[in-house]
Design an enzyme around this catalytic site. Sequence first.
Site, short mmCIF file in Angstrom:
data_model
loop_
_atom_site.label_atom_id
_atom_site.label_comp_id
_atom_site.label_asym_id
_atom_site.label_seq_id
_atom_site.Cartn_x
_atom_site.Cartn_y
_atom_site.Cartn_z
N ASN A 123 0.79 37.14 4.33
CA ASN A 123 0.13 37.73 3.14
C ASN A 123 -0.04 36.74 1.99
O ASN A 123 -0.98 36.82 1.22
CB ASN A 123 0.96 38.91 2.61
CG ASN A 123 0.80 40.13 3.47
OD1 ASN A 123 -0.02 40.13 4.40
ND2 ASN A 123 1.57 41.18 3.18
N HIS B 32 -3.17 23.70 23.06
CA HIS B 32 -4.39 23.16 22.43
C HIS B 32 -4.55 23.90 21.11
O HIS B 32 -4.44 25.11 21.06
CB HIS B 32 -5.61 23.37 23.33
CG HIS B 32 -6.80 22.56 22.86
ND1 HIS B 32 -7.47 22.83 21.69
CD2 HIS B 32 -7.37 21.45 23.38
CE1 HIS B 32 -8.43 21.93 21.52
NE2 HIS B 32 -8.40 21.08 22.53
N ARG B 33 -4.86 23.18 20.07
CA ARG B 33 -4.77 23.77 18.72
C ARG B 33 -6.14 24.08 18.08
O ARG B 33 -6.23 24.30 16.88
CB ARG B 33 -3.98 22.82 17.82
CG ARG B 33 -4.63 21.45 17.75
CD ARG B 33 -3.86 20.49 16.90
NE ARG B 33 -4.63 19.24 16.73
CZ ARG B 33 -4.35 18.30 15.86
NH1 ARG B 33 -3.30 18.44 15.05
NH2 ARG B 33 -5.08 17.21 15.77
N LYS C 36 -7.58 17.64 31.95
CA LYS C 36 -7.33 18.95 31.34
C LYS C 36 -8.63 19.73 31.30
O LYS C 36 -9.70 19.15 31.12
CB LYS C 36 -6.73 18.81 29.95
CG LYS C 36 -7.64 18.24 28.89
CD LYS C 36 -7.04 18.22 27.49
CE LYS C 36 -7.30 19.52 26.77
NZ LYS C 36 -8.73 19.72 26.39
N ASN C 37 -8.50 21.07 31.42
CA ASN C 37 -9.65 21.93 31.09
C ASN C 37 -9.91 21.75 29.60
O ASN C 37 -8.98 21.56 28.83
CB ASN C 37 -9.31 23.41 31.34
CG ASN C 37 -9.40 23.81 32.80
OD1 ASN C 37 -8.75 24.74 33.22
ND2 ASN C 37 -10.19 23.11 33.59
N ASP C 38 -11.12 21.94 29.20
CA ASP C 38 -11.41 21.88 27.78
C ASP C 38 -11.04 23.22 27.14
O ASP C 38 -10.87 24.22 27.84
CB ASP C 38 -12.88 21.55 27.53
CG ASP C 38 -13.01 20.54 26.38
OD1 ASP C 38 -14.01 19.82 26.32
OD2 ASP C 38 -12.08 20.48 25.56
N GLU C 39 -10.99 23.21 25.79
CA GLU C 39 -10.45 24.42 25.13
C GLU C 39 -11.26 25.68 25.38
O GLU C 39 -10.71 26.76 25.37
CB GLU C 39 -10.25 24.17 23.63
CG GLU C 39 -11.48 23.99 22.78
CD GLU C 39 -12.08 22.61 22.88
OE1 GLU C 39 -11.54 21.75 23.61
OE2 GLU C 39 -13.13 22.41 22.26
N SER D 216 -6.06 12.82 20.91
CA SER D 216 -7.35 13.17 21.51
C SER D 216 -8.38 13.33 20.40
O SER D 216 -8.02 13.53 19.25
CB SER D 216 -7.11 14.49 22.23
OG SER D 216 -8.18 15.36 22.14
N LYS E 223 -16.34 16.52 30.62
CA LYS E 223 -17.49 16.78 29.74
C LYS E 223 -18.74 16.75 30.61
O LYS E 223 -18.76 16.03 31.61
CB LYS E 223 -17.58 15.70 28.63
CG LYS E 223 -16.35 15.60 27.74
CD LYS E 223 -16.18 16.77 26.79
CE LYS E 223 -14.92 16.59 25.95
NZ LYS E 223 -14.68 17.68 25.02
N LYS F 123 -18.59 19.90 27.98
CA LYS F 123 -17.51 20.88 27.83
C LYS F 123 -17.72 22.05 28.77
O LYS F 123 -16.79 22.59 29.32
CB LYS F 123 -17.54 21.38 26.38
CG LYS F 123 -16.33 21.03 25.55
CD LYS F 123 -16.42 21.69 24.19
CE LYS F 123 -16.31 20.68 23.12
NZ LYS F 123 -15.12 20.81 22.29
N HIS G 261 -1.50 18.69 20.73
CA HIS G 261 -2.37 17.71 20.09
C HIS G 261 -1.87 17.48 18.66
O HIS G 261 -1.63 18.45 17.93
CB HIS G 261 -3.81 18.23 20.05
CG HIS G 261 -4.40 18.45 21.41
ND1 HIS G 261 -5.50 17.76 21.86
CD2 HIS G 261 -4.04 19.27 22.42
CE1 HIS G 261 -5.80 18.16 23.09
NE2 HIS G 261 -4.93 19.07 23.45
N LYS H 236 -12.41 10.88 16.20
CA LYS H 236 -13.53 11.59 15.54
C LYS H 236 -13.08 12.70 14.61
O LYS H 236 -13.88 13.26 13.86
CB LYS H 236 -14.47 12.16 16.59
CG LYS H 236 -13.91 13.40 17.32
CD LYS H 236 -14.85 13.90 18.42
CE LYS H 236 -14.28 15.12 19.13
NZ LYS H 236 -15.05 15.49 20.31
C1 CAP Z 1 -11.85 15.84 22.75
C2 CAP Z 1 -11.76 17.32 22.81
C3 CAP Z 1 -10.51 17.86 22.18
C4 CAP Z 1 -10.40 17.52 20.72
C5 CAP Z 1 -9.24 18.31 20.13
C6 CAP Z 1 -12.97 17.97 22.18
O1 CAP Z 1 -13.03 15.46 23.40
O2 CAP Z 1 -11.75 17.75 24.14
O3 CAP Z 1 -10.58 19.29 22.32
O4 CAP Z 1 -10.08 16.19 20.65
O5 CAP Z 1 -8.95 17.70 18.91
O6 CAP Z 1 -13.31 19.01 22.71
O7 CAP Z 1 -13.44 17.43 21.21
P1 CAP Z 1 -13.50 13.95 23.18
P2 CAP Z 1 -7.39 17.44 18.56
O8 CAP Z 1 -12.42 13.08 23.76
O9 CAP Z 1 -14.82 13.82 23.91
O10 CAP Z 1 -13.62 13.77 21.72
O11 CAP Z 1 -6.88 16.65 19.70
O12 CAP Z 1 -7.43 16.71 17.26
O13 CAP Z 1 -6.79 18.81 18.47
MG MG Z 2 -11.83 19.81 23.76
MG MG Z 3 -10.45 12.54 23.17
#
Ligand code: CAP
Ligand code: MG
Ligand code: MG
Length: 486
Positions: free
Chosen positions: A113, A286-287, A191-194, A397, A165, A167, A320, A328
């Site tokens: 809150n 993954h955050r 890893k799978n992507d988020e 990452s 990729k 993604k 992460h 980036k």
């Molecule tokens: C990186 C990534 C990660 C981000 C997460 C993306 O891809 O898979 O999810 O890096 O950021 O989707 O961008 P790239 P953090 O390697 O192609 O950039 O690790 O800061 O949480």
């Molecule tokens: Mg990602």
């Molecule tokens: Mg990366």
Amino acid sequence: MDIKELLATLNPHQAAYVNLDLPDPQNGEYMLCVFHLLPGGKLNMLQAACEVSAESSTGTNFAVKTETPFSREMNSLVYKVDLEKNLVRIAYPRRLRDRGGNIQNIFTYIAGNIFWMKEINALKLLDVRFPPAMLEQYDGPSYTLDDMRKYLNVYDRPILWTIVKPKMWLTSAEYAEVAYDFRVGGGDFVKNDEPQADQDFCPYDKMVKHVAEAMAKAVKETGHKKVHSFNVSAADYDTMIKRCEMIRNSWMEKWSYAFLIDGTTAGRMAVQTLRRKYPDVFIHFHRAGHGAFTRPENPIGFTVLVLSKFARLAGTSWIHTGTAWVGKMAGTPDEDVTSAHNILQLVADGHFFHQSRGVIPETDDNFVKDIQQDITHHTVLQDDSRRGIKKCCPIISGGLNPTLLKPFIDVMWNIDFITTMGAGVHAHPGGTQKGAAALIQACEAYKEWIDIHEYAKTHEELAQAIMFFEKKDNKPTRHAERAESN
Ligand code: CAP
Ligand code: MG
Ligand code: MG
């Protein structure tokens, strides 16, 4: 006004949530928090701090008739205020929390809150200190970086991952093919992507099947163990568990897979559920979404350090922690490296607190020596049993590529991390396998203390990576200049 004058402005309700003479906040009875606070409305700094203290523990905006002497004992207390820097320290009686180690419950107190109160214009939770008695309630990681290193037989470099990729929009067979290419190129882990879930073009069961088959093929061809981190985030508990069971019932051996959870969007409960239900699986936090709370320029929220400390408590094997501006994403060396060290080491300094994860007997000279070794990373403490909370591995990452590996190691001052490169591998001019080879070569160059531009003279994939990624960044490089002059 000085602090004494501010104290005189408090009403009885506010005065019940402050004690600037608290004898020993670090006596083990309190979880300590530091906030950056800018008062809003008509309140001064101390009044606003007390209102935050009330709302984040036992109170509301008025003293209520139903209070009891015991409930008052559980009031959190503002115990220190820095009027120059707008910093407020609050001590929370550790008995306030849900017994049995509940991260979600704590966040509801200290990141709940209070972010929505009219009485604040800015409120950022900067650091948290957990008393040892509280640490014991939390699971902490079961499997750690040490187990991963042992399984992969990789000790003298970071663990090298990729994220497939694009993604999304690859079929399961295409997805598995990319993962295979990275592995045979030398990479350890995919890893799978988020956002990977059960999409119609890549059904979950097919993705698991194809990935497992491709991984087995890569293991056979390379003679090296490989690992895959499957995103098990889902709409509900049952679906998440169904995905976990699908992976576990495949023929993939233990330690060859991890469960990835989008801990910000799926929530802390999902993270702790996985840790408790699957103590024999690596848990990957993954955050995605954390930036809404953690970006340095956000006046309201919490820091990467706070999120990372809680992820370790919750029992994730790795989270992460950011590329310290090398990649980036946003994030500074201080923020990202402090977070990485805080989740990896037995004792570490945060932004405001010195935190140990074990009860360290002052008289135990060996332990004190071990801590120094642990901090200097000559020997990452193998004997995790001496940690109250096992170590959690930083994942680095976000926009990394082989040319940025050493710059990041130089900021991190050690190799005890996982690096995941998506575009950094798959954008390589020669494709994924060569992208992976370039990454391995960048590690080899680092181990031999050779500049990558020198090493690239005899390693084509690395040379191509330098040409592509350094030119792409408009950074004039010796290699690109040389190539142009040929
Ligand atoms: C990186 C990534 C990660 C981000 C997460 C993306 O891809 O898979 O999810 O890096 O950021 O989707 O961008 P790239 P953090 O390697 O192609 O950039 O690790 O800061 O949480
Ligand atoms: Mg990602
Ligand atoms: Mg990366």
